[in-house]
Structures are given as C-alpha cells and as structure tokens.
Design a protein around this motif. Structure first.
Motif, PDB file in Angstrom:
ATOM      1  N   LYS A   1       0.876  -1.196   0.000  1.00 22.40           N
ATOM      2  CA  LYS A   1       0.000   0.000   0.000  1.00 22.40           C
ATOM      3  C   LYS A   1       0.900   1.228   0.000  1.00 22.40           C
ATOM      4  CE  LYS A   1      -3.760   0.351   2.452  1.00 22.40           C
ATOM      5  NZ  LYS A   1      -4.785   0.829   1.465  1.00 22.40           N
ATOM      6  N   PRO A   2       0.915   2.037  -1.089  1.00 26.07           N
ATOM      7  CA  PRO A   2       1.701   3.272  -1.143  1.00 26.07           C
ATOM      8  C   PRO A   2       0.904   4.449  -0.530  1.00 26.07           C
ATOM      9  CG  PRO A   2       1.377   2.292  -3.332  1.00 26.07           C
ATOM     10  CD  PRO A   2       0.395   1.686  -2.408  1.00 26.07           C
ATOM     11  N   VAL A   3       1.636   5.330   0.164  1.00 31.69           N
ATOM     12  CA  VAL A   3       1.057   6.553   0.720  1.00 31.69           C
ATOM     13  C   VAL A   3       1.943   7.723   0.288  1.00 31.69           C
ATOM     14  CG1 VAL A   3       0.457   7.827   2.797  1.00 31.69           C
ATOM     15  CG2 VAL A   3       0.049   5.351   2.685  1.00 31.69           C
ATOM     16  N   LEU A   4       1.336   8.752  -0.336  1.00 28.54           N
ATOM     17  CA  LEU A   4       2.060   9.933  -0.819  1.00 28.54           C
ATOM     18  C   LEU A   4       1.857  11.089   0.155  1.00 28.54           C
ATOM     19  CD1 LEU A   4       1.043   9.679  -4.567  1.00 28.54           C
ATOM     20  CD2 LEU A   4       3.274   9.128  -3.596  1.00 28.54           C
ATOM     21  N   THR A   5       2.897  11.893   0.336  1.00 23.60           N
ATOM     22  CA  THR A   5       2.837  13.041   1.233  1.00 23.60           C
ATOM     23  C   THR A   5       3.262  14.288   0.458  1.00 23.60           C
ATOM     24  OG1 THR A   5       3.368  11.656   3.132  1.00 23.60           O
ATOM     25  CG2 THR A   5       3.654  14.033   3.392  1.00 23.60           C
ATOM     26  N   THR A   6       2.463  15.339   0.589  1.00 27.29           N
ATOM     27  CA  THR A   6       2.766  16.589  -0.122  1.00 27.29           C
ATOM     28  C   THR A   6       3.751  17.417   0.688  1.00 27.29           C
ATOM     29  OG1 THR A   6       0.961  17.782   0.949  1.00 27.29           O
ATOM     30  CG2 THR A   6       0.434  16.575  -1.068  1.00 27.29           C
ATOM     31  N   THR A   7       4.197  18.487   0.055  1.00 30.55           N
ATOM     32  CA  THR A   7       5.122  19.388   0.746  1.00 30.55           C
ATOM     33  C   THR A   7       4.443  20.058   1.936  1.00 30.55           C
ATOM     34  OG1 THR A   7       4.501  21.121  -0.825  1.00 30.55           O
ATOM     35  CG2 THR A   7       6.480  19.837  -1.320  1.00 30.55           C
ATOM     36  N   ALA A   8       3.140  20.094   1.913  1.00 32.51           N
ATOM     37  CA  ALA A   8       2.393  20.698   3.027  1.00 32.51           C
ATOM     38  C   ALA A   8       2.159  19.703   4.146  1.00 32.51           C
ATOM     39  CB  ALA A   8       1.053  21.242   2.530  1.00 32.51           C
ATOM     40  N   GLY A   9       2.553  18.469   3.928  1.00 35.03           N
ATOM     41  CA  GLY A   9       2.401  17.462   4.982  1.00 35.03           C
ATOM     42  C   GLY A   9       1.131  16.662   4.887  1.00 35.03           C
ATOM     43  N   THR A  10       0.378  16.781   3.802  1.00 34.35           N
ATOM     44  CA  THR A  10      -0.873  16.050   3.642  1.00 34.35           C
ATOM     45  C   THR A  10      -0.579  14.685   3.036  1.00 34.35           C
ATOM     46  OG1 THR A  10      -2.088  18.111   3.296  1.00 34.35           O
ATOM     47  CG2 THR A  10      -3.165  16.052   2.614  1.00 34.35           C
ATOM     48  N   SER A  11      -1.092  13.618   3.681  1.00 41.33           N
ATOM     49  CA  SER A  11      -0.867  12.260   3.205  1.00 41.33           C
ATOM     50  C   SER A  11      -2.076  11.754   2.452  1.00 41.33           C
ATOM     51  CB  SER A  11      -0.574  11.312   4.366  1.00 41.33           C
ATOM     52  OG  SER A  11       0.627  11.693   5.018  1.00 41.33           O
ATOM     53  N   THR A  12      -1.783  11.050   1.335  1.00 41.95           N
ATOM     54  CA  THR A  12      -2.857  10.523   0.493  1.00 41.95           C
ATOM     55  C   THR A  12      -2.541   9.078   0.124  1.00 41.95           C
ATOM     56  OG1 THR A  12      -3.242  12.717  -0.447  1.00 41.95           O
ATOM     57  CG2 THR A  12      -4.147  10.822  -1.645  1.00 41.95           C
ATOM     58  N   GLU A  13      -3.517   8.202   0.334  1.00 39.58           N
ATOM     59  CA  GLU A  13      -3.326   6.811  -0.068  1.00 39.58           C
ATOM     60  C   GLU A  13      -3.489   6.700  -1.573  1.00 39.58           C
ATOM     61  OE1 GLU A  13      -5.958   4.291   2.040  1.00 39.58           O
ATOM     62  OE2 GLU A  13      -4.972   4.549   3.981  1.00 39.58           O
ATOM     63  N   TYR A  14      -2.541   5.961  -2.193  1.00 42.77           N
ATOM     64  CA  TYR A  14      -2.603   5.808  -3.653  1.00 42.77           C
ATOM     65  C   TYR A  14      -3.839   5.009  -4.044  1.00 42.77           C
ATOM     66  CZ  TYR A  14      -1.306   4.349  -8.368  1.00 42.77           C
ATOM     67  OH  TYR A  14      -1.310   4.114  -9.720  1.00 42.77           O
TER      68      TYR A  14
END
Length: 452
Positions: free
Chosen positions: A159-172
């Motif tokens: 399960k990949p999880v992406l994090t933005t420069t603002a610190g927001t995490s999003t599941e792929y």
C-alpha cells in the motif's frame, strides 16, 4: 541518502568485489564431512530455513537512480524468511517471504506537490532458484564461503502513501492493497559458522511489474527497490550429515582415493612385514644350525678329534691321540686269548662267493664280533688277502685286494674306525701250502687278520 544506506551500500559493494572472498580452510585429510562418492540425497541435509533482516531502499545498483520517480531514496528496516530445498550441490529452490517499508522523497517533476512516499509491504511471496557458485574446490577440502545468486518470481501485497510538501498524506489506493507480480534477483555470500549454521549476507533487487509501487507514475520504467540483508540459515536433519550445498564432492573423491591407497599400502606393508618375519626365522634357524655344527667342528686342543667326541680334552699340543682323543702312550693295548679266539673264529667262518669279493651271509655273525672288539678296545687290524695260483697274477692280486677291502667296509659299517683298519692284497705271492693239490690251493685262498 541517509548514513545507514551509505554504510550498507559500501559494505555489500566491497563484499561483492573483494578479491579474498573465496579463502578456504587449510587442506587436511579429515573425514568429518566425508560422504561416499555417488551417494544418494539421503546422505546429506537438503532442507534448511533462514531468517534475515536488513535495509529496504528504492536505491538499486541497476539503471540511473536519479531518473526514478523520487530522486532521494531513504533507508528503512526490512525483514524476511525462507525455506529452501537443495536439489543439487549447486542448485536449490527456495520459497521467500519479505516484509517492511520502502520510502523516498523529492518527486520529479513535482507537478502535484508530492514531497515523499512510503510503501508498506504487508507480505510478499516468491519462488526462486538458488545457484551456489563455489561448493567445489580443487585446492582445498572445504570452503568457508559459498557465493550464490538467486532469481525467481512472486506476488507482493503493498500500500503506497504519498505526502505533499504541506504534509498532507494521500493513499494511492483507498480501497485495499495492491497485489502485483515482481521479479527478485539477488546475490550474496554464505559463511559456514558450523556444521549446520550459515551466516547469510545478501543483496536483492526486486523488479515490480508496474509503476505503482511508489504511488507516483513518472516516465516509462517500472518501479524497483533493493533489500540488503544479513541473516542466519539453519540446516534441518541429522547433525552427522553434511549440508549438500556446502559439500565438496571432489574432497570426498580425494579421500576415497587416499583411503584406497592407504589400504593398498597397508596390505603391501603387511606382506613385507610377513616376509621380514619369515626371513628373520630363517636367519635364526640358520644361526642355530651353524651353532650346532660348530659344536661338532670345534677342536679346542687341536688334536684332530672334535670336542664332541673327545674323551680326553686339553691334551698337550703335538700329542698323538687315538680315535677318542686320548694319548696313545697312555693306552696299553693288550690282545687277550679271548680276543685272538674271536679273530680265529671269524677267519674260520669267512666265505666269499666263488671268484668274487662278496661276503656270504654265514660270515656276518663272526665278523660282527670282530667289529665290536675293534670298537670297544680300539684295536687296530690289518687284513691281508691271498689267493692260489689259478688265473693270472694281475687278476689274483686284484681279487685279494678286493676281498680285504670288502671285509674292511663291512667292519666300518658296524662302527669300526676306518683309520685303524689296513686292507692289503698280495695275490698268489705268499702261499702257505702247495698249489699242486686242491687242499693246498684251498689253504692259500685266505684273508689273514692281524690284531694289535
């Protein structure tokens, strides 16, 4: 890159390219790991299990890492296990499990504001072939290190999880895990710590069959990640059996050859020892025989009579002795009337075959008494053969001599000393009666015995 990743990369790179990795144990004749050549698989331990832990990172030794979806890989802890079946000394099949996290940051190009990713592997299962490269060595009995390579295929759930420069995490993928095919390709070294324990140092690159592993699609290549690990492998089965993967069949063949040579050498040595023992016995027997012969040949007083027969040892030098080794001057030989009667009786009963020197059997008993007399009293005897004038002089001389010698031979056969008997033939030259009458010729055909 984190310091942990740098250290791991340097460690495994140096292990893979080091020039002293194949150092072997000193050669010996030990038969601890000996297995009879061409034995079946039952003579070895072929099953083993392994556990390991190490570093998971998107960084790999293949391709250009700067062109991956995330340019800065990070190191995370990974863990794994496997069960292996050794099919051949150099080939095995193993089932692998791998788990842990893979992280990276600095996406390129950062069109969606993603700064990093974290992919958690819930599980992965792969079936791989394991090729051992150095279990046969032509210089040493057993290797300390076995280099190997692995290759295979399997399924992983992640399960990949992406994090933005603002610190927001999003599941792929928001509705569960992703399950995809991957290809593991690895290499490593196994160090033999004991008869059933190996230290495993390995490096594995996993090629995922899509660009979804980091949750960010960029470029045309599929994702990949690496796993550098250290672990322990435990061989299953009886400890008295060697591991098939670490066994050197060349060493067993050498041991078999040396044993056969040793047996042949021992057999030859046994034959040599047996022959030496036989020779020693012959020498001992010969020495004993020579010692016995020396007893019969020894003549301490040099009187001509061996000590064994010498009844008067230590006679002065030059002293004349008789057959028993006693001085002659000390022996007074007296011929008695009885002695003379024995001789007369022998003369009276003496008969030969007509015209021959063969003594007739009726003469034996009286001659035996003469022989006993010579032996007991050590008398000397002169035998004088005579004939009548019938026939030639030469024939009569020979016949008279032969008859005297025939009597001497008979007396010697009964124990008389041959040196004390003189046999002479006179032919017809000394008649005691006239040859003109039959009675006179009969009287002239005689053998005279002179005892002294």
């Amino acid at each position: 890159m984190k310091p942990t990743l740098k250290k791991a990369s340097v460690l495994f790179t140096s292990l893979l390219v080091g020039g002293r990795l194949l150092a072997q144990t000193p050669d010996s004749i030990s038969t601890k790991d000996y297995v009879k050549p061409f034995s079946g698989g039952g003579a070895f331990r072929t099953w083993s299990i392994g556990i390991n832990g190490g570093v998971l990172t998107p960084f790999t030794i293949f391709g250009t890492n700067g062109r991956q979806d995330f340019r800065t890989p990070q190191a995370e802890i990974g863990y794994g296990a496997y069960i292996k079946k050794q099919i051949l000394p150099s080939f095995a099949i193993q089932a692998d499990y791998l788990g842990g996290k893979v992280k990276g940051k600095d996406a390129q190009p950062n069109v969606n504001g993603y700064n990093s990713f974290e992919t958690k592997m819930h599980w992965s299962a792969a079936l791989s072939g394991n090729l051992t490269l150095a279990n046969i060595n032509w210089r040493h009995q057993k290797g300390v290190i076995q280099p190997y390579v692995t290759f295979g295929g399997g399924i992983m759930s992640y399960k990949p999880v992406l994090t933005t420069t603002a610190g927001t995490s999003t599941e792929y993928k928001t509705n569960g895990n992703i399950e995809e095919f991957f290809i593991p390709l690895g290499a490593g070294l196994k160090f033999n710590l004991g008869s059933g324990v190996n230290l495993d140092l390995g490096y594995q690159v996993n090629f995922v069959s899509s660009d979804n592993f980091d949750g960010y699609n960029y470029g045309s290549g599929n994702d990949r990640f690496s796993y550098a690990h250290i672990g322990l492998e435990f061989a299953l089965g009886k400890s008295s059996k060697p591991q098939l993967a670490t066994h050197n069949p060349v060493s067993s063949m050498r041991t078999e050859y040396m044993w056969e040579n040793m047996n042949t050498k021992n057999q030859l040595q046994a034959q040599i020892d047996e022959q030496k023992a036989a020779n020693a016995k012959l020498q001992s027997d010969l020495a004993t025989t020579n010692a016995n012969l020396a007893k019969f040949a020894a003549d301490s007083d040099a009187d001509g009579v061996p000590d064994f027969y010498d009844k008067c040892p230590n006679t002065p030098a030059g002293t004349k002795v008789d057959g028993s080794g006693c001085p002659l001057e000390k022996r007074v030989l007296v011929v008695t009337e009885e002695d003379k009667r024995v001789v007369r009786d022998a003369i009276a009963n003496l008969e030969f075959d007509t015209g021959k020197a063969t003594i007739r059997a009726k003469s034996y008993s009286s001659l035996d008494r003469v022989a006993n007399l010579l032996v007991e009293k050590n008398f000397s005897l002169k035998l004088a053969g005579h004939t009548d004038n019938v026939g030639s002089d030469a024939l009569n001389l020979k016949l008279s001599k032969d008859r005297a010698e025939s009597i001497k031979s008979y007396l010697v056969s009964k124990g008389a000393n041959p040196s004390r008997i003189e046999a002479t033939g006179y032919g017809e030259s000394q008649p005691i009666a006239t040859n003109a009458t039959a009675a006179g010729r009969q009287a002239n055909r005689r053998v005279e015995f002179t005892l002294y």
